[in-house]
Design a protein around this motif. Structure first.
Motif, PDB file in Angstrom:
ATOM      1  N   GLY A  68       0.755  -1.176   0.140  1.00 21.89           N
ATOM      2  CA  GLY A  68      -0.088   0.009   0.005  1.00 21.89           C
ATOM      3  C   GLY A  68       0.864   1.364   0.095  1.00 21.89           C
ATOM      4  O   GLY A  68       0.474   2.234   0.305  1.00 21.89           O
ATOM      5  N   THR A  69       2.065   1.163  -0.314  1.00 16.58           N
ATOM      6  CA  THR A  69       2.951   2.363  -0.575  1.00 16.58           C
ATOM      7  C   THR A  69       2.324   3.533  -1.336  1.00 16.58           C
ATOM      8  O   THR A  69       1.918   3.055  -2.608  1.00 16.58           O
ATOM      9  CB  THR A  69       4.335   2.087  -0.805  1.00 16.58           C
ATOM     10  OG1 THR A  69       4.856   0.999  -0.049  1.00 16.58           O
ATOM     11  CG2 THR A  69       5.282   3.289  -0.809  1.00 16.58           C
ATOM     12  N   GLY A  97      11.022  -0.686  -4.639  1.00 17.12           N
ATOM     13  CA  GLY A  97      10.209   0.050  -5.641  1.00 17.12           C
ATOM     14  C   GLY A  97      10.782   1.440  -5.658  1.00 17.12           C
ATOM     15  O   GLY A  97      12.096   1.386  -5.674  1.00 17.12           O
ATOM     16  N   GLY A  98      10.085   2.384  -5.724  1.00 16.43           N
ATOM     17  CA  GLY A  98      10.859   3.835  -6.153  1.00 16.43           C
ATOM     18  C   GLY A  98      11.124   4.275  -4.464  1.00 16.43           C
ATOM     19  O   GLY A  98      11.176   3.577  -3.508  1.00 16.43           O
ATOM     20  N   GLY A  99      11.620   5.414  -4.446  1.00 18.87           N
ATOM     21  CA  GLY A  99      11.801   6.180  -3.523  1.00 18.87           C
ATOM     22  C   GLY A  99      10.926   6.014  -2.172  1.00 18.87           C
ATOM     23  O   GLY A  99      11.333   5.977  -0.840  1.00 18.87           O
ATOM     24  N   SER A 100       9.728   6.312  -2.474  1.00 18.68           N
ATOM     25  CA  SER A 100       8.466   6.128  -1.603  1.00 18.68           C
ATOM     26  C   SER A 100       8.519   4.816  -0.984  1.00 18.68           C
ATOM     27  O   SER A 100       8.604   4.618   0.568  1.00 18.68           O
ATOM     28  CB  SER A 100       7.264   6.633  -2.082  1.00 18.68           C
ATOM     29  OG  SER A 100       7.223   7.829  -2.479  1.00 18.68           O
ATOM     30  N   CYS A 101       8.883   3.737  -1.435  1.00 25.47           N
ATOM     31  CA  CYS A 101       8.954   2.416  -1.020  1.00 25.47           C
ATOM     32  C   CYS A 101      10.086   2.177   0.009  1.00 25.47           C
ATOM     33  O   CYS A 101      10.044   1.687   1.046  1.00 25.47           O
ATOM     34  CB  CYS A 101       8.970   1.285  -2.020  1.00 25.47           C
ATOM     35  SG  CYS A 101       7.381   1.431  -3.034  1.00 25.47           S
ATOM     36  N   PRO A 138      15.980  -0.830  -5.335  1.00 30.87           N
ATOM     37  CA  PRO A 138      15.262   0.279  -6.046  1.00 30.87           C
ATOM     38  C   PRO A 138      14.842  -0.389  -7.509  1.00 30.87           C
ATOM     39  O   PRO A 138      15.332  -1.237  -8.044  1.00 30.87           O
ATOM     40  CB  PRO A 138      16.307   1.332  -6.342  1.00 30.87           C
ATOM     41  CG  PRO A 138      17.711   0.630  -6.272  1.00 30.87           C
ATOM     42  CD  PRO A 138      17.372  -0.343  -5.108  1.00 30.87           C
ATOM     43  N   THR A 139      13.631   0.362  -7.824  1.00 35.27           N
ATOM     44  CA  THR A 139      13.187  -0.117  -9.308  1.00 35.27           C
ATOM     45  C   THR A 139      13.166   1.171 -10.073  1.00 35.27           C
ATOM     46  O   THR A 139      12.570   1.135 -11.424  1.00 35.27           O
ATOM     47  CB  THR A 139      11.747  -0.696  -8.965  1.00 35.27           C
ATOM     48  OG1 THR A 139      10.863   0.313  -8.352  1.00 35.27           O
ATOM     49  CG2 THR A 139      11.712  -2.078  -8.301  1.00 35.27           C
ATOM     50  N   THR A 140      13.396   2.308  -9.558  1.00 35.42           N
ATOM     51  CA  THR A 140      13.839   3.502 -10.470  1.00 35.42           C
ATOM     52  C   THR A 140      15.103   3.991 -10.211  1.00 35.42           C
ATOM     53  O   THR A 140      15.686   3.478  -9.174  1.00 35.42           O
ATOM     54  CB  THR A 140      12.748   4.351 -10.112  1.00 35.42           C
ATOM     55  OG1 THR A 140      12.960   4.791  -8.858  1.00 35.42           O
ATOM     56  CG2 THR A 140      11.204   3.960 -10.231  1.00 35.42           C
ATOM     57  N   SER A 141      15.446   4.731 -11.057  1.00 37.75           N
ATOM     58  CA  SER A 141      16.800   5.492 -10.965  1.00 37.75           C
ATOM     59  C   SER A 141      16.891   6.810 -10.811  1.00 37.75           C
ATOM     60  O   SER A 141      16.816   7.678 -11.670  1.00 37.75           O
ATOM     61  CB  SER A 141      17.657   5.168 -12.186  1.00 37.75           C
ATOM     62  OG  SER A 141      17.879   3.601 -12.403  1.00 37.75           O
ATOM     63  N   GLY A 142      17.015   7.350  -9.363  1.00 43.21           N
ATOM     64  CA  GLY A 142      16.808   8.728  -9.441  1.00 43.21           C
ATOM     65  C   GLY A 142      16.779   9.199  -7.755  1.00 43.21           C
ATOM     66  O   GLY A 142      17.635  10.099  -7.515  1.00 43.21           O
ATOM     67  N   THR A 143      15.917   8.630  -6.860  1.00 41.53           N
ATOM     68  CA  THR A 143      16.339   9.107  -5.592  1.00 41.53           C
ATOM     69  C   THR A 143      17.601   9.091  -4.554  1.00 41.53           C
ATOM     70  O   THR A 143      18.234   9.625  -3.854  1.00 41.53           O
ATOM     71  CB  THR A 143      14.908   8.489  -4.563  1.00 41.53           C
ATOM     72  OG1 THR A 143      15.319   7.231  -4.390  1.00 41.53           O
ATOM     73  CG2 THR A 143      13.707   8.883  -5.119  1.00 41.53           C
ATOM     74  N   CYS A 184      10.123   0.815 -16.491  1.00 39.57           N
ATOM     75  CA  CYS A 184       9.870   2.267 -16.016  1.00 39.57           C
ATOM     76  C   CYS A 184       9.652   2.977 -17.229  1.00 39.57           C
ATOM     77  O   CYS A 184      10.334   3.076 -17.971  1.00 39.57           O
ATOM     78  CB  CYS A 184      11.037   2.700 -15.273  1.00 39.57           C
ATOM     79  SG  CYS A 184      10.718   4.227 -14.254  1.00 39.57           S
ATOM     80  N   PRO A 185       8.375   3.804 -17.040  1.00 37.70           N
ATOM     81  CA  PRO A 185       7.855   4.495 -18.374  1.00 37.70           C
ATOM     82  C   PRO A 185       8.812   5.690 -18.545  1.00 37.70           C
ATOM     83  O   PRO A 185       9.579   6.210 -17.713  1.00 37.70           O
ATOM     84  CB  PRO A 185       6.701   4.929 -18.028  1.00 37.70           C
ATOM     85  CG  PRO A 185       6.574   4.958 -16.534  1.00 37.70           C
ATOM     86  CD  PRO A 185       7.137   3.941 -16.168  1.00 37.70           C
ATOM     87  N   PRO A 186       8.691   6.272 -19.992  1.00 37.39           N
ATOM     88  CA  PRO A 186       9.866   7.214 -20.203  1.00 37.39           C
ATOM     89  C   PRO A 186       9.658   8.632 -19.212  1.00 37.39           C
ATOM     90  O   PRO A 186      10.516   9.062 -19.038  1.00 37.39           O
ATOM     91  CB  PRO A 186       9.374   7.637 -21.788  1.00 37.39           C
ATOM     92  CG  PRO A 186       8.619   6.505 -22.116  1.00 37.39           C
ATOM     93  CD  PRO A 186       8.019   5.774 -21.059  1.00 37.39           C
ATOM     94  N   GLY A 187       8.461   8.696 -19.195  1.00 38.20           N
ATOM     95  CA  GLY A 187       8.521  10.087 -18.119  1.00 38.20           C
ATOM     96  C   GLY A 187       8.746  10.083 -16.895  1.00 38.20           C
ATOM     97  O   GLY A 187       9.375  10.920 -16.273  1.00 38.20           O
ATOM     98  N   LEU A 188       8.843   8.860 -16.164  1.00 35.04           N
ATOM     99  CA  LEU A 188       9.111   8.698 -14.941  1.00 35.04           C
ATOM    100  C   LEU A 188      10.640   8.314 -14.884  1.00 35.04           C
ATOM    101  O   LEU A 188      11.666   8.894 -13.890  1.00 35.04           O
ATOM    102  CB  LEU A 188       8.458   7.456 -14.504  1.00 35.04           C
ATOM    103  CG  LEU A 188       8.958   7.098 -12.847  1.00 35.04           C
ATOM    104  CD1 LEU A 188       8.922   8.224 -11.836  1.00 35.04           C
ATOM    105  CD2 LEU A 188       8.243   5.850 -12.428  1.00 35.04           C
TER     106      LEU A 188
END
Length: 409
Positions: A68-69, A97-101, A138-143, A184-188
């Motif tokens: 539920g993140t 997941g991403g930074g929130s997770c 992580p599942t995104t590349s940013g935070t 991960c979609p292009p915008g994200l």
């Protein structure tokens, strides 16, 4: 010259590479037999989630999943997760997941280890001791949260997001598998990459401070230092070389891998070097417009670099030479401008808007946003050029118009 002082804060184990998510079961089993996995509904439904849970089970680890993140991590969601998992009493908390997770995993671990309101820990060095071990995947590349001492949440009693900063929050283990970013979609991908690049640039150009033996124990962000510089410059080179490709061709694993590595390096950089004006200003802008953190950062970064030119020209010039935007024969001022132009050009090519108008900021709100930005004291004082409400307003005004501001003396 760079300061002859360095600080690196990092996980006890940092594992990087395609397919390395398969190390999670063994890594978790080394730390405990009951694992809480903090993820989101989208990732929990993917086939790879079943593979991860099977790997944990194969290593004798009992897992409970909280899916539920929520984006921007509201306090209520953290409390909900804590309430659901308290009886399970996990030995280890996994942020998947991403930074929130990943931030949720940190804050749930903190709450389980030190019961009481999270507000007791807002700010720096207010976590009283060790927390249950966290594994960040992580599942995104940013935070960069997989390697940092920071977790950010949205408290309804506060106008904007608040941070808890303590070395105790650094995950025990980070497992960075670029295969997890392929969906991960292009915008994200674009706004996450912009956030990572801002981490690296703001760390590289942060205020250098006179070293003292207790600085690393009293400041989470010590400012520009020789170790954070190393990670920051490596990150900047990787992101300039590969982010555009990762946005345009999300199935390019080589590009995804280099962007994820750049994001992790950026996290290692700002975990001690810190960030500055773009992050300070984004907090109230994000709260005002209900837009993603990386989007606001991507819009603001070039304008904050314009503002910082007089104080950070040498650092920006070094960045320009590192990415090939300026040559050794170019003067410092020319190379500095080339770095800012390169950031603007990259962000334009990956689809980041150039104006705050595009995310709903209004002229009549600029004074209030400037005042709110100043409350992020640890970021404001880390900025290379001194910041006051008038200076922040000038940045906001330029970003609203979509035009660079004149040189700041």
């Amino acid at each position: 010259m760079r300061p002859d002082y360095g600080v690196t804060r990092a996980p006890a184990r940092l594992i990087f590479g395609a397919g390395q998510r398969k190390a999670l079961g063994r890594a978790a089993a080394d730390l405990g037999k009951r694992v809480l996995v903090c993820t989101d509904e989208r990732f929990a439904a993917l086939p790879v989630m079943a593979e991860i849970l099977a790997d944990l089970a194969a290593h004798g680890v009992e897992a409970e999943v909280f899916d539920g993140t929520q984006a921007e991590l509201p306090l209520a969601g953290i409390l909900d997760c804590v309430a659901r998992c308290t009886a399970f009493d996990p030995h280890v908390v996994v942020g998947l997941g991403g930074g929130s997770c990943m931030d949720l995993a940190k804050l749930v671990s903190l709450s389980l280890s030190h019961p009481g309101p999270l507000s007791n820990h807002y700010g720096e060095f207010k976590v009283p001791g060790p927390v249950r071990p966290v594994i960040a995947v992580p599942t995104t590349s940013g935070t960069g949260s997989e390697v940092t001492p920071v977790a950010v949440l949205a408290d309804p009693e506060r106008t904007m997001k608040v941070g808890i900063s303590s070395p105790e929050l650094i995950p025990h283990t980070a497992i960075c598998d670029p295969e997890l970013t392929l969906s991960c979609p292009p915008g994200l991908t674009a706004i996450s990459g912009a956030d990572a690049l801002a981490h690296a640039i703001e760390s590289f150009a942060a205020v250098p401070r006179a070293a003292s033996p207790d600085m690393a124990m009293s400041r989470v962000f010590v400012g520009k230092n020789t170790l954070s510089d190393h990670y920051a410059l490596a990150s900047i080179k990787l992101l300039f070389a590969h982010l555009e490709r990762a946005v345009a061709a999300g199935d390019d694993l080589a590009a995804r891998s280099q962007v994820m590595l750049g994001s992790t390096y950026a996290g290692l950089a700002f975990g001690s070097g810190g960030t500055g004006a773009a992050h300070a200003i984004q907090y109230p802008v994000g709260a005002e417009t209900h837009t993603a953190h990386g989007l606001g950062i991507g819009i603001l970064l070039p304008y904050t670099m314009d503002f910082n030119k007089s104080a950070a020209a040498r650092d920006y010039a070094e960045i320009a030479r590192a990415i090939g935007a300026a040559g050794p024969g170019d003067g410092e001022a020319e190379a500095c401008e080339a770095a800012i132009a390169a950031v603007r050009g990259l962000f334009q090519r990956i689809g980041i808007p150039s104006s705050l108008q595009d995310i709903g900021v209004r002229e009549e709100r600029l004074d209030a946003l400037a005042e709110l930005s100043m409350s992020a004291a640890r970021l404001v004082e880390n900025n290379p050029a001194p910041l006051d409400p008038a200076g922040v307003r000038s940045i906001l005004s330029s970003a609203l118009r979509g035009a660079p501001q004149p040189d700041v003396a």
